[in-house]
Design a protein around this motif. Structure first.
Motif, PDB file in Angstrom:
ATOM      1  N   MET A 199      16.049 -17.577 -19.637  1.00 35.67           N
ATOM      2  CA  MET A 199      16.151 -18.704 -18.707  1.00 35.67           C
ATOM      3  C   MET A 199      14.775 -19.119 -18.200  1.00 35.67           C
ATOM      4  SD  MET A 199      19.576 -17.816 -16.539  1.00 35.67           S
ATOM      5  CE  MET A 199      19.251 -19.075 -15.340  1.00 35.67           C
ATOM      6  N   ILE A 200      13.881 -18.160 -18.067  1.00 33.14           N
ATOM      7  CA  ILE A 200      12.525 -18.471 -17.613  1.00 33.14           C
ATOM      8  C   ILE A 200      11.809 -19.319 -18.655  1.00 33.14           C
ATOM      9  CG2 ILE A 200      10.259 -17.459 -17.116  1.00 33.14           C
ATOM     10  CD1 ILE A 200      11.771 -15.107 -15.829  1.00 33.14           C
ATOM     11  N   GLY A 201      12.006 -18.979 -19.928  1.00 27.54           N
ATOM     12  CA  GLY A 201      11.374 -19.761 -20.990  1.00 27.54           C
ATOM     13  C   GLY A 201      11.912 -19.378 -22.350  1.00 27.54           C
ATOM     14  N   GLY A 202      12.000 -20.348 -23.219  1.00 30.78           N
ATOM     15  CA  GLY A 202      12.498 -20.115 -24.566  1.00 30.78           C
ATOM     16  C   GLY A 202      11.622 -19.184 -25.388  1.00 30.78           C
ATOM     17  N   TRP A 203      10.392 -18.984 -24.957  1.00 25.22           N
ATOM     18  CA  TRP A 203       9.472 -18.079 -25.655  1.00 25.22           C
ATOM     19  C   TRP A 203      10.031 -16.662 -25.668  1.00 25.22           C
ATOM     20  CZ3 TRP A 203       8.211 -14.231 -22.370  1.00 25.22           C
ATOM     21  CH2 TRP A 203       8.295 -14.513 -21.008  1.00 25.22           C
ATOM     22  N   ALA A 204      10.943 -16.340 -24.754  1.00 19.83           N
ATOM     23  CA  ALA A 204      11.458 -14.983 -24.629  1.00 19.83           C
ATOM     24  C   ALA A 204      12.741 -14.779 -25.422  1.00 19.83           C
ATOM     25  CB  ALA A 204      11.683 -14.648 -23.157  1.00 19.83           C
ATOM     26  N   SER A 205      12.978 -15.603 -26.429  1.00 16.76           N
ATOM     27  CA  SER A 205      14.211 -15.457 -27.202  1.00 16.76           C
ATOM     28  C   SER A 205      14.252 -14.117 -27.944  1.00 16.76           C
ATOM     29  CB  SER A 205      14.378 -16.615 -28.180  1.00 16.76           C
ATOM     30  OG  SER A 205      13.341 -16.616 -29.130  1.00 16.76           O
ATOM     31  N   PHE A 206      13.080 -13.618 -28.379  1.00 12.20           N
ATOM     32  CA  PHE A 206      13.062 -12.318 -29.055  1.00 12.20           C
ATOM     33  C   PHE A 206      13.406 -11.198 -28.080  1.00 12.20           C
ATOM     34  CE2 PHE A 206      10.991  -8.453 -30.658  1.00 12.20           C
ATOM     35  CZ  PHE A 206      11.670  -8.342 -31.869  1.00 12.20           C
ATOM     36  N   VAL A 207      12.907 -11.291 -26.852  1.00 14.06           N
ATOM     37  CA  VAL A 207      13.248 -10.301 -25.823  1.00 14.06           C
ATOM     38  C   VAL A 207      14.753 -10.324 -25.581  1.00 14.06           C
ATOM     39  CG1 VAL A 207      12.944  -9.664 -23.402  1.00 14.06           C
ATOM     40  CG2 VAL A 207      10.985 -10.451 -24.732  1.00 14.06           C
ATOM     41  N   ASN A 208      15.315 -11.521 -25.478  1.00 13.96           N
ATOM     42  CA  ASN A 208      16.753 -11.650 -25.257  1.00 13.96           C
ATOM     43  C   ASN A 208      17.542 -11.133 -26.455  1.00 13.96           C
ATOM     44  OD1 ASN A 208      19.174 -12.277 -24.049  1.00 13.96           O
ATOM     45  ND2 ASN A 208      18.889 -14.480 -24.157  1.00 13.96           N
ATOM     46  N   LEU A 209      17.034 -11.339 -27.649  1.00 14.70           N
ATOM     47  CA  LEU A 209      17.694 -10.822 -28.851  1.00 14.70           C
ATOM     48  C   LEU A 209      17.814  -9.309 -28.794  1.00 14.70           C
ATOM     49  CD1 LEU A 209      18.680 -11.037 -31.863  1.00 14.70           C
ATOM     50  CD2 LEU A 209      16.275 -10.859 -32.483  1.00 14.70           C
ATOM     51  N   VAL A 210      16.716  -8.636 -28.529  1.00 10.56           N
ATOM     52  CA  VAL A 210      16.706  -7.172 -28.474  1.00 10.56           C
ATOM     53  C   VAL A 210      17.566  -6.665 -27.324  1.00 10.56           C
ATOM     54  CG1 VAL A 210      15.233  -5.149 -28.106  1.00 10.56           C
ATOM     55  CG2 VAL A 210      14.460  -7.003 -29.591  1.00 10.56           C
TER      56      VAL A 210
END
Length: 137
Positions: free
Chosen positions: A92-103
């Motif tokens: 939610m903070i930023g789409g750059w963290a999609s990998f963090v959200n994936l894991v």
């Protein structure tokens, strides 16, 4: 004795975390192809594509929060829900963290679907069965 039961909110949260992990896997290709389409075609589909992923993420976050409260009341471990919430908030903070959200979504799904009792419930079960430290006295 604590009744071991499967909680529907945990099952829903686990399944949604798996779906969220799959969506995070395809997030960057979809966002980049939408951006390229906007750049070359003069359209405006990137906003809609990214909004779709954000809406799904908010739904998963809400289910994780509800399941966390229900699990806490039933003395089920909340580790998976916390991992899922952290991953959802990062995205939610930023789409750059999609990998963090994936894991985090993969780990959350595994922990949530296990639905094992928390430490307090395990200690209560051990004391009731006569295996705890108080039973040896």
């Amino acid at each position: 004795m604590i009744k071991r039961e499967k909680i529907g909110w945990n099952i829903a949260a686990g399944v949604l975390n798996i779906i969220n992990a799959v969506l995070m896997l395809v997030y960057w290709p979809v966002a980049m192809s939408a951006a390229l389409s906007d750049g070359f075609g003069g359209t405006n589909v990137t906003t809609g594509a990214v909004a779709f992923f954000q809406v799904i993420n908010v739904i998963v976050l809400a289910v994780n929060l509800i399941a966390l409260i229900v699990s806490h009341k039933h003395q089920i471990s909340i580790v998976g829900h916390i991992l899922g919430i952290i991953g959802d908030v990062f995205f939610m903070i930023g789409g750059w963290a999609s990998f963090v959200n994936l894991v985090m979504s993969i780990l959350a799904a595994v922990f949530v679907l296990l639905q094992h009792p928390n430490k307090k419930a395990k200690a209560t079960l051990m004391n009731q069965s006569g295996q705890g430290p108080q039973a040896q006295n």
